[in-house]
Design an enzyme around this catalytic site. Structure first.
Site, PDB file in Angstrom:
ATOM      1  N   ASP A 262       0.804  -1.185  -0.017  1.00 32.79           N
ATOM      2  CA  ASP A 262       0.146  -0.075  -0.141  1.00 32.79           C
ATOM      3  C   ASP A 262       0.981   1.215  -0.012  1.00 32.79           C
ATOM      4  O   ASP A 262       2.297   1.234   0.238  1.00 32.79           O
ATOM      5  CB  ASP A 262      -0.879   0.109   1.242  1.00 32.79           C
ATOM      6  CG  ASP A 262      -2.020   0.914   0.915  1.00 32.79           C
ATOM      7  OD1 ASP A 262      -1.983   1.699  -0.107  1.00 32.79           O
ATOM      8  OD2 ASP A 262      -3.260   0.792   1.714  1.00 32.79           O
ATOM      9  N   TRP A 263       0.435   2.228  -0.306  1.00 38.92           N
ATOM     10  CA  TRP A 263       1.179   3.553  -0.546  1.00 38.92           C
ATOM     11  C   TRP A 263       1.977   3.989   0.600  1.00 38.92           C
ATOM     12  O   TRP A 263       1.263   4.599   1.666  1.00 38.92           O
ATOM     13  CB  TRP A 263       0.195   4.588  -1.160  1.00 38.92           C
ATOM     14  CG  TRP A 263       0.338   4.525  -2.664  1.00 38.92           C
ATOM     15  CD1 TRP A 263       0.502   5.682  -3.506  1.00 38.92           C
ATOM     16  CD2 TRP A 263       0.139   3.456  -3.537  1.00 38.92           C
ATOM     17  NE1 TRP A 263       0.390   5.399  -4.824  1.00 38.92           N
ATOM     18  CE2 TRP A 263       0.291   4.056  -4.974  1.00 38.92           C
ATOM     19  CE3 TRP A 263      -0.043   2.315  -3.449  1.00 38.92           C
ATOM     20  CZ2 TRP A 263       0.335   3.252  -6.133  1.00 38.92           C
ATOM     21  CZ3 TRP A 263      -0.119   1.395  -4.626  1.00 38.92           C
ATOM     22  CH2 TRP A 263      -0.145   2.020  -5.694  1.00 38.92           C
TER      23      TRP A 263
END
Ligand code: BGC
Length: 750
Positions: A262-263
């Site tokens: 995830d970012w």
């Protein structure tokens, strides 16, 4: 001879074991020979380039060898606008306006894998138009807490319903040339502290409740991509979690594709790469130069690098890249996808109560007071996280105006001041000043609303949350209707008690005030570009409501399991996730959290999530899971089951007669739950194991066929760390919701 017999015995045991495992053969494996040739030609530097972001939504291919970059797009309910390569600001294009599809909980409320498949085809068509390879969706975490900030994006509190829809959504996307990225793997069930929280969970709940949607989408639909979640699970960050990524996802389920972080959710170099992460997004802090150094220093083996590269290349081979000059030629949103958005929206709306006011009677050209900010508010964007720059969004008021024309007089009043999402921190003085202004404005708005309500034949109250209330990065503090809506509706009821309430929300609300006051009550979700038309069609009876609750609606928030057990909230560190991420990337410790740690999320309710909790503990709910009315009734009869006893490898096939006994065509969702009568381990009171949505004409009777594989009734044994049959007597419960069981039948598993 004895030795031979033992060997044979072991062999047979091994075969039986293998048979009981989900032996999934990914189509991605077909490219391996070709990929080995490619990898042989690659330099170490070229390999490392593939393992981290190139830009915010791109990771590198191998230009020298003609291998295209991988281009990602949010997901999950519309293709996100084009942004600067390395920032979040939009490019201000025209053609990137996409269809806003109903969000996750709306899709789940259709209880329709067919619609989930269509939804996937719609997302893929728009992704292709925009030159995207991998969609960052579907978002399939279990809705553990009613306040979860992303409940609207997720599907359901139930793993079976979530699984069926995840599989169909995934197939719809991948059958049309785009890879999915199942997110967020795993146990990202809250937004507060999502970047620091450590989920502490037992194996059984993890396997039976939280992992099944991911497992089903991998094993049954061959999902090509997975996004590792921000949180930790049992002490390990998800992006370096060997158990989750290597052991379960790859070895057990046969996942052959790629895992992206995830970012800004990567925390290490050596553990991340060894434990199964393929791409660090959207940075290169850990899997860039640091990884290259680690390989050169012999800390990470090149064999692991080759394996990670191979997993990416498999997806790259399966997904045909779109040449830049072919992408973005026409408007992203097209009528075919808008029609899918309408179909889903129109079948998702849940009717909770109706004392004869719906469908609306326009024969005497009534005056309808439409009250509430959500009647005109756009839900495609707002709050933190992926929104959709939609080509258009029909709001409830616009939908009513389109469908009603001059057949009634619509008078609108906003009624309350909606919550607005604020970026950055504000001073206490600013907050107080805003509060005072809001109070003055609220009184004025309420006055106007009461005025028009007093002159109307009917009040259509359109309230609920909005995208600032339900948002990524932060959970709600309460499930109460925001902006003083309860007070407003009380005041309206004093001047006009003919009230129909529509809640435009993606998650549960407290209905204690609004339910008794309203003659009819509906949930119409964050329902996409065509949401307003769908709502108008349901209110007017052009289509009968057919949505069913994908989650339980508790009477009180504190009744719900994680709250009741004091497992949530854990601390007061909600708020800005990016602030959390900055501080957290500074320390990547993975020691087990101590009990007093506000970042420790204990899942001590185990499998008793949602209705499993309420039913087992006999706690009353406002409306049960699976509930929804329509403009007709259905009678259930003739439950037939082929056998009285079933072996563990058999499928219980049952049939039931369902008749539409009213005067209009409508859809019914037939639900099958299983109750264990004398199980050898503890079980929830009942669990959803099959369902079917059927359309019936007025008076029509249909035989509905449903299957419950006995394999699907196994439990995860924490001692042997394996699935086990609990061969016992069970009861099949067939009904219209978890709280409305019409027919039952005992069956013996042997
Ligand atoms: C979200 C993901 C999303 C990503 C890229 C993250 O903050 O958790 O769901 O895909 O950002 O926008």
């Amino acid at each position: 001879m004895k030795k031979y017999a033992t060997t044979l015995g072991l062999l047979l045991l091994g075969l039986t074991f293998l048979k009981s495992q989900s032996l999934h053969q990914s189509v991605l494996l077909q490219y391996d020979k070709q990929i080995d040739d490619i990898i042989r030609q690659m330099t170490l530097e070229e390999k490392i380039e593939m393992l981290h972001a190139k830009h915010m939504f791109t990771s590198a291919g191998v230009p020298r060898l003609g291998i295209a970059d991988m281009i990602y797009a949010d997901g999950p309910f519309g293709i996100r606008e084009e942004m600067q390569p390395d920032g979040w600001a939009g490019l201000g294009w025209e053609k990137d306006k996409a269809t806003f599809f109903p969000t996750g909980s709306a899709l789940a409320a259709t209880w329709s894998p067919e619609l989930a498949y269509a939804y996937g085809t719609g997302m893929a068509a728009e992704a292709r138009r925009r030159g995207k390879d991998m969609l960052l969706g579907p978002a399939i975490n279990i809705q553990r807490i009613p306040t979860g900030g992303r409940t609207y994006e997720y599907l359901s509190e139930d793993p079976f319903l979530s699984s069926r829809l995840s599989v169909a959504y995934t197939q719809g996307v991948q059958d049309n040339g785009v890879a999915v990225c199942l997110k967020h793997f795993a146990l990202n069930n809250q937004e507060n502290n999502r970047g620091t929280v450590n989920v502490i969970i037992g194996e059984r709940a993890m396997r039976e409740i939280y992992l099944p949607p991911f497992e089903a989408a991998v094993v049954e639909a061959d999902a090509y991509g997975v996004m590792a979640a921000y949180n930790k699970v049992n002490g390990w960050w998800c992006a370096e979690n060997d158990l989750l990524l290597n052991q379960i996802l790859r070895k057990e389920w046969g996942f052959a594709g790629m895992v992206i972080s995830d970012w800004s959710g990567t925390h290490s170099t050596v553990d991340a790469i060894n434990h199964g992460l393929n791409v660090e997004m959207p940075t290169k802090q850990f899997l860039g130069a640091a990884l290259l150094d680690s390989v050169k220093a012999g800390i990470v083996s090149e064999a692991v690098i080759n394996e990670r590269v191979k997993e990416i290349l498999r997806v790259r081979m399966a997904i045909k890249p779109i040449p830049a000059e072919e992408a973005n030629q026409i408007m992203t949103s097209q009528p075919a996808q808008q029609k899918i958005a309408y179909d889903v929206a129109s079948k998702s709306i849940v009717l909770l109560k109706n004392e004869g006011v719906l469908p609306l009677d326009l024969s005497r050209k009534p005056v309808i007071a439409v009250i509430g900010a959500n009647a005109t508010q756009i839900m495609a964007t707002g709050g933190l996280g992926a929104g959709v720059k939609t080509l258009y969004e029909v709001t409830p008021l616009a939908g009513l105006q389109d469908r009603i024309g001059d057949k009634a007089e619509l008078r609108y009043a906003q009624g309350y001041v909606p919550v607005v999402y604020r970026w950055g921190r504000r001073t206490p003085e600013q907050i107080e000043k805003e509060q005072q202004e809001n109070d003055i404005k609220s009184k004025q708005l309420a006055k106007e609303a009461i005025e028009i309500a007093s002159q109307a034949d009917l009040v259509l109250f359109v309230g609920g949350d909005n995208r600032a209330v339900e948002t990524e990065g932060r959970d709600r503090e309460t499930i109460e209707l925001p902006s003083g809506q309860d007070d407003l509706i009380r005041q309206i009821a004093e001047v006009n008690n003919n009230i129909v309430t529509v809640l435009v929300s993606g998650a549960p609300n407290d209905l204690k005030v609004v339910q008794p006051i309203s003659k009819a009550l509906l949930i119409s979700w964050f329902n996409g570009s065509e949401g307003g038309h769908a709502l108008a069609d349901v209110l007017l009876g052009n289509i009968a409501p057919g949505g069913r609750l994908p989650f339980s609606l508790p009477v009180n928030l504190k009744d719900s399991p994680a709250y009741a057990l004091g497992n949530y909230p854990q601390g007061d560190k909600g708020g800005d996730v990016f602030a959390n991420l900055v501080s957290e990337s500074a320390s990547s410790g993975k020691a087990k959290q101590s009990e007093s740690d506000p970042n420790a999320a204990y899942y001590s309710e185990e499998s008793l999530v949602g209705y499993r909790w309420f039913d087992t503990k006999k706690i009353p709910v406002m409306y049960p899971f699976g509930y929804g009315l329509t403009y007709t009734q259905f009678a259930y009869s003739g439950l037939k089951i082929e056998q009285d006893t079933y072996a563990s490898d058999e499928v219980i096939s049952l049939s039931v007669e369902v008749q539409n006994t009213g005067g209009r065509p409508a859809d019914e969702v037939v639900q099958v739950y299983v109750h264990r009568i004398d199980g050898s381990v503890a079980w929830p009171e009942k669990e959803l194991k099959a369902f079917a949505r059927v359309s019936l004409q007025a008076g029509e009777k249909q035989t509905v066929q449903l299957n419950v594989p006995v394999k699907g009734l196994r439990y995860w044994d924490e001692t042997s760390h394996a699935w086990k049959d609990d061969l016992c007597n069970i009861e099949l419960l067939v009904g219209a919701s978890s709280g409305d069981i019409r027919l039952t039948r005992k069956v013996t598993l042997h």
